[in-house]
Design an enzyme around this catalytic site. Structure first.
Site: not given
Ligand code: SF4
Ligand code: SF4
Length: 366
Positions: A141, A199, A206, A222
């Site tokens: 990083d 999936c 989210c 996010c």
């Molecule tokens: S949860 Fe998201 S990253 Fe995990 S298998 Fe399903 S689609 Fe892919």
């Molecule tokens: S980390 Fe960010 S993108 Fe992932 S579920 Fe939480 S808010 Fe959504």
């Protein structure tokens, strides 16, 4: 590097991997520097401003996808994985407990940068010692690097729809680091077949709808960004959805079927400190600045800073079950007048607490 060395490059790669294991890394793989495909994806993502407000992501031009411009003569990238999920840490209970503060599981212990950098530097030094005329640069990083793209190419897994690298057996709870080297080590083959199939669990779970499409994360929505990097107010539209997540978010990892039995770590540094894996919102909200600074020495929580940590906790309390204790604690903090920004979040929380209390009383009378 064309010069002859005491070790041939095949043997060297094996030796480097052995050193990596001895240093406690969970996997170490080698790839070349061709990031053309990933650069095109990155440019499209940046072009759509999905990274905003993280303006620094465009600061270094093409350096991110041309390793050679970061370290001249780079031939290979050694991509290293370090698991961070402590054993026996509950992922679900604190998320479901509205009185608890949910802290992203990577942030419960000591900040990983120090430990990771130290080990990676040791590994780079060992390589330099074995190959005196070679050049290595260890990176955690600390420079513009497409670490996920390099990890995918090196064979650590595939990029899931949640935009994280997923290892088919170990899941996705790991940190990545790199060593750039001018040694032409033999490369490992990718194992990046997309196993997401149909999936879409991460996209659906989210809380703030941060995925505008599979593999496309809009940073400004996010919770990780909103609660950590964001230094301003948290937009009203996200506050309820944030729930009790006061530092980061793991939802799109927790839901992933490939994380059903994730690899864990027994690194002492990553073990939860100060019971942060199961802390009450009110306990943390009571911390004064000195207590915060003492409790978070060497912790990633320092990244948000005290005021923004309180801001996040105020939102958590606004979403918590209504109680006299919560309301009086919030009012107490408001009276301290710590900052305008914090006051506004506390007021929001008090209003939510009071309106829920009113509703509860009304329904009792009815
Ligand atoms: S949860 Fe998201 S990253 Fe995990 S298998 Fe399903 S689609 Fe892919
Ligand atoms: S980390 Fe960010 S993108 Fe992932 S579920 Fe939480 S808010 Fe959504």
């Amino acid at each position: 590097m064309t010069e002859s060395h005491p070790l041939n490059l095949q043997t060297a790669a094996r030796q480097i991997k052995t050193w990596g294991t001895e240093l406690g890394f969970n996997d170490l793989r080698i790839t070349d520097t061709d990031l053309e495909l990933d650069a095109a994806r990155l440019k499209a993502w940046l072009g759509n401003n999905m990274h905003m407000p993280l303006e620094w992501m465009t600061d270094h031009g093409d350096m991110r996808y041309t390793p050679n411009s970061l370290l001249e003569g780079t031939q290979r990238v050694i991509s290293v994985r370090l698991n961070y999920l402590p054993e026996d840490v509950d992922l679900i209970a604190p998320l479901k407990n509205e009185n608890a503060a949910y802290i992203s599981r990577y942030a419960l212990g000591r900040d990983y940068h120090k430990l990771f950098r130290k080990r990676l530097a040791k590994l780079a030094a060992k390589i330099s010692e074995a190959f005196p005329n070679s050049t290595q640069r260890a990176l955690v990083d600390s420079a513009p690097v497409m670490e996920k793209a390099l990890a995918r190419k090196a064979g650590h897994g595939w990029v899931g729809k949640n935009s994280l690298i997923i290892h088919p057996e170990d899941g996705s709870y790991f940190f990545l680091g790199e060593i750039y080297t001018d040694l032409e080590l033999p490369i490992d083959q990718p194992d990046d077949a997309d196993r997401c199939d149909d999936c879409e669990a991460c996209l659906k779970v989210c809380p703030t709808d941060a995925f505008i499409a599979p593999y496309q994360l809009e940073v400004k929505r996010c919770i990780s960004y909103l609660t950590i990097e964001n230094t301003g107010p948290i937009p009203l539209e996200f506050r309820e959805a944030i729930g009790n997540r006061v530092f980061g978010c793991d939802d799109c990892q927790i839901i992933c079927p490939w994380n059903k039995q994730p690899a864990t770590t027994n690194e002492v540094d990553f073990s939860p400190r100060n019971d942060l894996d199961s802390a009450d919102l009110s306990r943390l909200f009571r911390w004064n600045e000195e207590e915060f600074l003492t409790a978070t020495v060497g912790s990633p929580l320092r990244r948000s800073g005290y005021h923004n940590f309180l801001r996040n906790l105020a939102i958590g309390l606004g979403n918590a079950p209504s109680s006299d204790e919560h309301i009086s604690l919030l009012k107490q903090r408001l009276a301290e007048n710590i900052s305008e920004l914090l006051n506004e979040h506390i007021q929001w929380a008090i209003e939510r607490q009071e309106s829920r209390r009113k509703r509860r009383r009304k329904s009792k009378r009815a």
